[in-house]
Design a protein around this motif. Structure first.
Motif, mmCIF file in Angstrom:
data_model
loop_
_atom_site.group_PDB
_atom_site.id
_atom_site.type_symbol
_atom_site.label_atom_id
_atom_site.label_comp_id
_atom_site.label_asym_id
_atom_site.label_seq_id
_atom_site.Cartn_x
_atom_site.Cartn_y
_atom_site.Cartn_z
ATOM 1 N N PRO A 1 57.405 11.171 -8.083
ATOM 2 C CA PRO A 1 58.525 11.313 -7.422
ATOM 3 C C PRO A 1 58.869 12.967 -7.460
ATOM 4 C CG PRO A 1 59.074 9.713 -8.988
ATOM 5 C CD PRO A 1 57.888 10.229 -9.353
ATOM 6 N N PRO A 2 59.483 13.436 -6.247
ATOM 7 C CA PRO A 2 60.132 14.654 -6.393
ATOM 8 C C PRO A 2 61.144 14.949 -7.349
ATOM 9 C CG PRO A 2 60.552 13.921 -4.507
ATOM 10 C CD PRO A 2 59.742 12.811 -5.124
ATOM 11 N N SER A 3 61.784 16.134 -7.359
ATOM 12 C CA SER A 3 62.830 16.213 -8.160
ATOM 13 C C SER A 3 64.032 15.668 -7.224
ATOM 14 C CB SER A 3 63.075 17.619 -8.542
ATOM 15 O OG SER A 3 63.554 18.355 -7.281
ATOM 16 N N LEU B 1 63.271 9.022 2.545
ATOM 17 C CA LEU B 1 61.757 8.720 2.566
ATOM 18 C C LEU B 1 61.273 8.693 3.934
ATOM 19 C CD1 LEU B 1 59.382 7.517 0.674
ATOM 20 C CD2 LEU B 1 60.023 5.254 2.065
ATOM 21 N N PHE B 2 61.888 8.307 4.970
ATOM 22 C CA PHE B 2 61.400 8.304 6.062
ATOM 23 C C PHE B 2 61.132 9.656 7.132
ATOM 24 C CE2 PHE B 2 63.437 4.145 5.336
ATOM 25 C CZ PHE B 2 62.398 3.362 5.426
ATOM 26 N N LEU B 3 62.258 10.442 6.890
ATOM 27 C CA LEU B 3 62.022 11.858 7.441
ATOM 28 C C LEU B 3 61.233 12.799 6.511
ATOM 29 C CD1 LEU B 3 65.788 12.355 8.658
ATOM 30 C CD2 LEU B 3 63.822 12.848 9.805
ATOM 31 N N ASP B 4 61.313 12.382 5.191
ATOM 32 C CA ASP B 4 60.582 13.343 4.606
ATOM 33 C C ASP B 4 58.894 13.276 4.647
ATOM 34 O OD1 ASP B 4 60.505 15.557 2.592
ATOM 35 O OD2 ASP B 4 59.997 13.851 0.959
ATOM 36 N N MET B 5 58.737 11.827 4.153
ATOM 37 C CA MET B 5 57.488 11.307 3.724
ATOM 38 C C MET B 5 56.742 10.593 4.901
ATOM 39 S SD MET B 5 56.511 9.206 0.283
ATOM 40 C CE MET B 5 54.772 8.655 -0.149
ATOM 41 N N MET B 6 57.364 9.419 5.248
ATOM 42 C CA MET B 6 56.693 8.592 6.001
ATOM 43 C C MET B 6 56.567 9.235 7.769
ATOM 44 S SD MET B 6 57.292 4.523 7.102
ATOM 45 C CE MET B 6 57.274 4.084 5.339
ATOM 46 N N ILE B 7 57.390 10.589 7.707
ATOM 47 C CA ILE B 7 56.960 11.064 9.110
ATOM 48 C C ILE B 7 55.649 11.462 9.225
ATOM 49 C CG2 ILE B 7 57.583 13.397 8.098
ATOM 50 C CD1 ILE B 7 59.539 13.755 10.454
ATOM 51 N N ARG C 1 56.499 6.514 -3.619
ATOM 52 C CA ARG C 1 56.945 7.724 -4.346
ATOM 53 C C ARG C 1 56.109 7.788 -5.592
ATOM 54 N NH1 ARG C 1 58.848 11.989 -1.122
ATOM 55 N NH2 ARG C 1 60.563 11.538 -0.206
ATOM 56 N N GLN C 2 55.323 6.824 -6.361
ATOM 57 C CA GLN C 2 54.852 7.111 -7.284
ATOM 58 C C GLN C 2 53.626 6.174 -7.606
ATOM 59 O OE1 GLN C 2 57.437 6.574 -10.768
ATOM 60 N NE2 GLN C 2 55.852 7.541 -12.132
ATOM 61 N N ALA C 3 52.376 6.744 -7.875
ATOM 62 C CA ALA C 3 51.155 6.187 -8.219
ATOM 63 C C ALA C 3 50.511 6.787 -9.155
ATOM 64 C CB ALA C 3 50.255 5.959 -6.766
ATOM 65 N N SER C 4 50.280 6.030 -10.353
ATOM 66 C CA SER C 4 49.851 6.354 -11.683
ATOM 67 C C SER C 4 48.488 7.024 -11.508
ATOM 68 C CB SER C 4 49.838 5.298 -12.663
ATOM 69 O OG SER C 4 48.886 4.304 -12.020
ATOM 70 N N HIS D 1 45.018 14.590 -7.406
ATOM 71 C CA HIS D 1 46.339 14.624 -7.965
ATOM 72 C C HIS D 1 47.119 14.716 -6.873
ATOM 73 C CE1 HIS D 1 49.727 14.061 -10.356
ATOM 74 N NE2 HIS D 1 50.136 15.299 -9.932
ATOM 75 N N PHE D 2 47.241 15.697 -5.802
ATOM 76 C CA PHE D 2 48.421 15.506 -4.781
ATOM 77 C C PHE D 2 47.932 16.384 -3.689
ATOM 78 C CE2 PHE D 2 53.293 15.706 -4.911
ATOM 79 C CZ PHE D 2 53.130 14.830 -3.884
#
Lengths: 326, 326, 326, 326
Positions: free
Chosen positions: C153-155, C165-171, C226-229, C270-271
């Motif tokens: 997850p971000p800060s 989540l929808f505006l930031d990531m799923m967009i 938001r988090q995948a090991s 990683h990202f």
């Protein structure tokens, strides 16, 4: 078709299962010097037990499967030749090439169906590679690489009677190479070690790389080992002018775990009973087709003799450190 | 750090990109007998062009990268030794082992940093395998298998000046084997063919399998070919007492198409520019770290000499048909 | 082409690298309210720093790249429209759909090139899937499944200003779905949770599954987390009448370790900096091609507006627990 | 253990094979209204044929397996309850939830062992995923994704009597989700189409995506389709707080062909007979263990009722276009 099974050990039990799951085959009788083993296996499938002499005199039996120890193979094949009945025999014919040659002669003179247990030819994966090679999927094969690692070494007792790595284990790969390429080697070179001290103590090796120049020009490379922590490692790679065909390993399951340590699949299937389960069934079907139709099986005693000749040359190469011509 | 690049051809351009994308490196000048090529490459990076003599007299230059033709390597390395400046040179040092040895002597006497372009050591995948081997992830290595197929043969002009398959192509694999195992071979055996008629016409081979017995006991098997329809084939497999490490091929993309013909992934990345793009960058970083810190690079002229010795023995084995001791 | 970069943070640095590695692009100047950051980035590439006002008055600048915080996007795009210069802006246009619509109007009236930073369209793997879909490799697409998990997850500070989540990531995934299918949704349904307590505390969610009915008939399913090991999880699966196309994850390396625990590959890259490194370069090239040729880029402000509309509907569905028509 | 098999069709034959290959099971008799089918199957395994009435009066029979058409299931289960004998019945119990509930009541009152044929629970791959989830390999599951595509649509006759996609096909996935998560849904949302005109003509759908909110918090996503050109597509993906577990598809073979078109593996195993061959055997073993030990099987009639309830809610969601609470 009534089948008599000679040998009620581990590999005998595998053949019994193959017979039971086949529509046309029937386990008629089991022969084993160890009567208790014979009875146990026979009972499971409502078969009878016979002594060796009784078996070869029994008129009901249509065919024999020999799954007894190697030292008995040649004699038993010859008995089948004598009574004129089809026989399927586990490899090798014998640890001695001379004995194998005389046995092969007896078989040829009798005209019986005699099939050798090079089971990998009947593995669906290997068979698919072979049929694709034959269908020209990769053009002419320039290089063939066979990798075979057992999951763990056999007992030292087994090693002692095995004839050594080349006669016991790599003999499968010699046969595979000749089969896939429809060819035979003109020379062979061996590099080998014993990483296991007990095997070294028996004068045998457990790790070997081999190069064969084949008569039609392809180069064959074989890698063998007696111990792989990740299970039975059975791979083939045929590299041709227009592509490459590979048989990959079969895994224990299709589950993948992804976590902070990486992405983990299951190990390879543990050993030959799992990996070649279907092959044992398919080779039985082929054997039955063969003696029912009277057509010689696709793998017969001459293939067994050829593989033995190569194994002998491999041993010679290891001793001399040089390439040996065949 | 101001770098002079000698050689403005294909591999020179690769080094220029690596220099440009590195924070600390600066392309100072380009030298090429073909002035137009030198100017084109220099202009792209705001560098100057110099004649060979000017380059070795220029005080601004901190280090040299030699990417000119093989026949110039030894002379240019010796010039760097004479002016006492760090040099990175593409492999091989020379096609003649004697010349390479005299060159190595000059380098050693001068004490300069001299790094050889065995780029695969700097590929992230190969480097990861090596570091896992060193971290004992698979115990002691018993068998190492290196497979290398180019996507297509080079021009016959290139073949003519290449020194042949062993000096030009398999030399990378000889170096890889010695590097991964921290070892060198005691013997080598070669089987090889020319499946391409034009290459055969040049007296060279294009398909080879090699076995080396290493001094510490491991067995190394190398397969090389000059043509693979499915792209650059660069695999390594280290088999050890507790496991196996493999470097798999890098594919053109991660897209998978499943349809009635099967499940299809992309081909391998086409060739070394794609496959070893990061390696070219990483080796430059290592070269700069090395001459900035004064520590000898992890791959130096003695590695180049060793690989040449093995390649010479490989040629001898091919001629004699026998295993050659080193 | 002289480019002014507004925003010297993490994503600004990524654009600076893309500019530096492109032959035709030149980083002219950097603007950031935090002057120290602006100077540090500018110095690295021999660029100058400018105040915001200076930048929009500077006649040398050919185009702007906006990599500042979301709240500044719409104002800065409008300033570019006012001075009639091409602009590339990171997504989203604004957290408010109304503000995005007025901004889009200004852009349309000005006629400037305005490209939105939906970087995944320029990822080679995604682009290959899209081109194969367009080439009819799988017939008409019936179902599209997009899976996206961040490694961590971000800060909470970032979450607070992200729009959720929808505006930031799923967009990104909304845009991908519309792009791959050349379509837009007629309805959307959302199921979502916050498994992370801090994110829950902010009134946001971090785990969501979404179904969209597309106007032309396909069904789109999106999974976000938001988090995948195991690293950045970026997969797409298009299922069509004659086959399936998948983009698989990119791994850290191609090394495989087989041992008694199984067969282990590396984690995912990683990202986004690793996974979409090439995409950042490719989108810059497309932006430059676009304003040099005067042709509108393949992804423009209307795509940004559409993705925002879908994100708004997603939020509404989450609140109501029902499917929302668009 | 003497088993009477009711239903001699395709799935009946599968159960007959499972019985034959099990040490402890014996096929006592076959019942089918179509006497010829019953005789053919019975003869193959030396079993007898019985009428329905004879079967339920026969004292030798230890247990029943019901593999007849769906409309007979509830009646036959109740007959087993009446005679107090263990019964294994294919899913679903009935197309009517009310009928299933009354049948379940009869079973509960009788106390008989009644196992439902949710065969996927007994697939080694699915069972391995489940056991790893239970062993906490990925922490608590946040998202579960099940993908199921048949290779080709069934006959329209079959569709007509099937109860539709949700009762016939997705019912397996409803059961899987509840089983893997030890949970049941609080709501369900469905999006679905009929891409096949004949199926549309029957008022059924063939392509569906479903989201379920589970009571303990996980989100379940299910994708179903009636036609996949690449074979039977049976995948599960459980995403948890510390990792992800996936069941990948089983392929026809392990052969890989690399050529200028890419790298090609075999298609998926064609359909359920291949893919779930072992599952049919394992479920029989579990059934026999269960009635021999008197312990209720791990999947019983209440699981069948739950799956039916979910399927009914799915149909309701499709009609209303909204999420349905359970």
């Amino acid at each position: 078709m009534k089948i008599c099974l000679i040998g009620a050990g581990r590999i005998g039990a595998v053949h019994a299962i193959a017979i039971a799951s086949d529509e046309n085959a029937n386990l008629h009788s089991v022969v084993d010097f160890h009567q208790e083993s014979a009875e146990k296996l026979a009972n499971k499938y409502n078969a009878i037990t016979l002594s060796m002499d009784e078996a070869f005199e029994n008129n009901e039996i249509d065919a024999f499967i020999i799954a007894s120890s190697t030292s008995t193979h040649a004699d038993l094949i010859e008995k089948c030749a004598k009574v004129g009945k089809p026989v399927f025999c586990e490899k090798p014919i014998d640890l001695s090439l001379d004995r194998a040659l005389s046995c092969a002669k007896a078989v040829e003179e009798s005209g019986i169906v005699c099939m050798l247990g090079f089971n990998r030819r009947f593995d669906p994966h290997m068979a698919s590679l072979k049929s694709q090679v034959d269908a020209n999927a990769i053009g002419s094969v320039q290089s063939l690489v066979i990798t075979s690692h057992d999951p763990e070494p056999p007992s030292m007792e087994y090693i002692a009677g095995s004839g050594g790595l080349f006669l016991d284990m790599m003999i499968h790969d010699f046969d595979m190479a000749c089969w896939i390429l429809d060819d035979s080697p003109s020379s062979i070179y061996v590099a080998a070690n014993a990483v296991n001290d007990a095997i070294a103590g028996q004068g045998d090796v457990d790790t070997a790389s081999v190069i064969m120049n084949m008569k039609k020009g392809a180069i064959v490379t074989i890698m063998n080992g007696r111990q792989a922590s990740f299970g039975y490692d059975q791979r083939v790679e045929a590299f041709g002018e227009t592509g490459m065909l590979q048989v990959k390993n079969a895994l224990e399951d299709n589950v993948v775990l992804s976590n902070s340590s990486g992405i983990r699949q299951a190990k390879n299937q543990h050993f030959f009973l799992e990996r070649y389960g279907k092959a044992f069934h398919n080779e039985l079907v082929h054997f039955m087709d063969s003696f029912q139709s009277g057509v010689q099986p696709s793998v017969n005693i001459s293939d067994g003799v050829l593989a033995l000749k190569i194994a002998e040359a491999a041993k010679e190469s290891l001793l001399s450190g040089n390439s040996i011509n065949l």
